[in-house]
Design a protein around this motif. Sequence first.
Motif, short mmCIF file in Angstrom:
data_model
loop_
_atom_site.label_atom_id
_atom_site.label_comp_id
_atom_site.label_asym_id
_atom_site.label_seq_id
_atom_site.Cartn_x
_atom_site.Cartn_y
_atom_site.Cartn_z
N ILE A 79 -3.98 -41.53 28.08
CA ILE A 79 -2.88 -41.37 27.13
C ILE A 79 -3.10 -42.24 25.90
O ILE A 79 -2.82 -41.84 24.77
N ALA A 80 -3.64 -43.46 26.10
CA ALA A 80 -3.90 -44.34 24.97
C ALA A 80 -4.95 -43.75 24.04
O ALA A 80 -4.84 -43.83 22.81
N ASP A 81 -5.99 -43.15 24.62
CA ASP A 81 -7.04 -42.55 23.81
C ASP A 81 -6.51 -41.38 22.99
O ASP A 81 -6.81 -41.26 21.80
N LEU A 82 -5.72 -40.52 23.62
CA LEU A 82 -5.18 -39.37 22.91
C LEU A 82 -4.24 -39.80 21.79
O LEU A 82 -4.24 -39.21 20.70
N LYS A 83 -3.44 -40.82 22.04
CA LYS A 83 -2.54 -41.31 20.99
C LYS A 83 -3.34 -41.91 19.84
O LYS A 83 -3.01 -41.72 18.67
N HIS A 84 -4.40 -42.63 20.17
CA HIS A 84 -5.26 -43.22 19.15
C HIS A 84 -5.87 -42.14 18.27
O HIS A 84 -5.87 -42.24 17.04
N ARG A 85 -6.38 -41.10 18.89
CA ARG A 85 -7.01 -40.02 18.14
C ARG A 85 -5.99 -39.24 17.31
O ARG A 85 -6.31 -38.71 16.25
N GLN A 86 -4.76 -39.15 17.80
CA GLN A 86 -3.74 -38.40 17.09
C GLN A 86 -3.16 -39.18 15.92
O GLN A 86 -2.84 -38.60 14.87
N GLU A 87 -3.03 -40.48 16.09
CA GLU A 87 -2.35 -41.30 15.08
C GLU A 87 -3.29 -41.85 14.02
O GLU A 87 -2.87 -42.22 12.94
N LYS A 88 -4.58 -41.90 14.33
CA LYS A 88 -5.52 -42.55 13.42
C LYS A 88 -6.74 -41.68 13.22
O LYS A 88 -7.40 -41.30 14.18
N LYS A 89 -7.07 -41.40 11.96
CA LYS A 89 -8.30 -40.68 11.67
C LYS A 89 -9.47 -41.61 11.93
O LYS A 89 -9.50 -42.74 11.43
N PRO A 90 -10.46 -41.18 12.73
CA PRO A 90 -11.59 -42.06 13.05
C PRO A 90 -12.33 -42.52 11.79
O PRO A 90 -12.53 -41.75 10.86
N SER A 91 -12.69 -43.79 11.78
CA SER A 91 -13.44 -44.34 10.65
C SER A 91 -14.90 -43.92 10.74
O SER A 91 -15.38 -43.45 11.77
#
Length: 249
Positions: free
Chosen positions: A223-235
């Motif tokens: 869940i943390a990974d999916l939220k990270h990918r959803q909320e932040k565009k990868p650098s």
Amino acid sequence: METLFRRIEQKTDNLIDSREPIAQKVMEEMKQFWDVSDQYRKFGYLHKRGYLFYGPHGSGKTSIVQQIVQFVIQNDGVIFTVDDPHALIWGLREYRSIEPDRKTVCIFEDIDTIVEKREKEGALLQLIDGETQIDNILYLATTNYPEKLDKRILSRPRRFDRVLKVEMPSAVTRQAYFDAKLTPTNGTNIDEWVEATEGFSFGAMAELVINVKCLGIPYEIAIADLKHRQEKKPSSDEFSRGCLGFRDR
């Protein structure tokens, strides 16, 4: 002779009843539409109607369309999925000569990509509101980019009579999805999953179920990974390090 139509099997994981009012409302309106053909003809109108669904990626447009497809088939109707309006014009005429009264729905998924070519846009307009119109038919279309559609398609009544925005899956829809996929056993707290996935697309919810239940990845990490990918565009650094999957924890 060129084949214009071919039968396809419905293979999808989007047939879960979303419990969303928009899907139920459209199917109720469709029932009414099929029942009032005589009224259309009484007032001199072709018996046709169009729906255009728009919204962001993963909001559930395809899920709604697939529920409607199932509804139409269960009511002895026929579905055409369309990517070439030119072929459809000729094919529908032949089809209507054989099946003049059968419930028929034509689906234009990602209609913005269909009308990118000017000749296809012209054929589409002729089909839904021009010299080549077909009687006793219903059109469904979806798009992620309504701003790409010409006003001739988006704003003119009797082409798409109902233009409906589909929001990201609501709590009711997420509850329905997880109820269908999970059982409250082995420590699975479905209410927690519903709350944690606010703003998630159907694809993200599917990814969560697969990661946790099929691949055995701990829920907290998934869940943390999916939220990270959803909320932040990868650098660019994350791209170079290949950190588009699970982050180091």
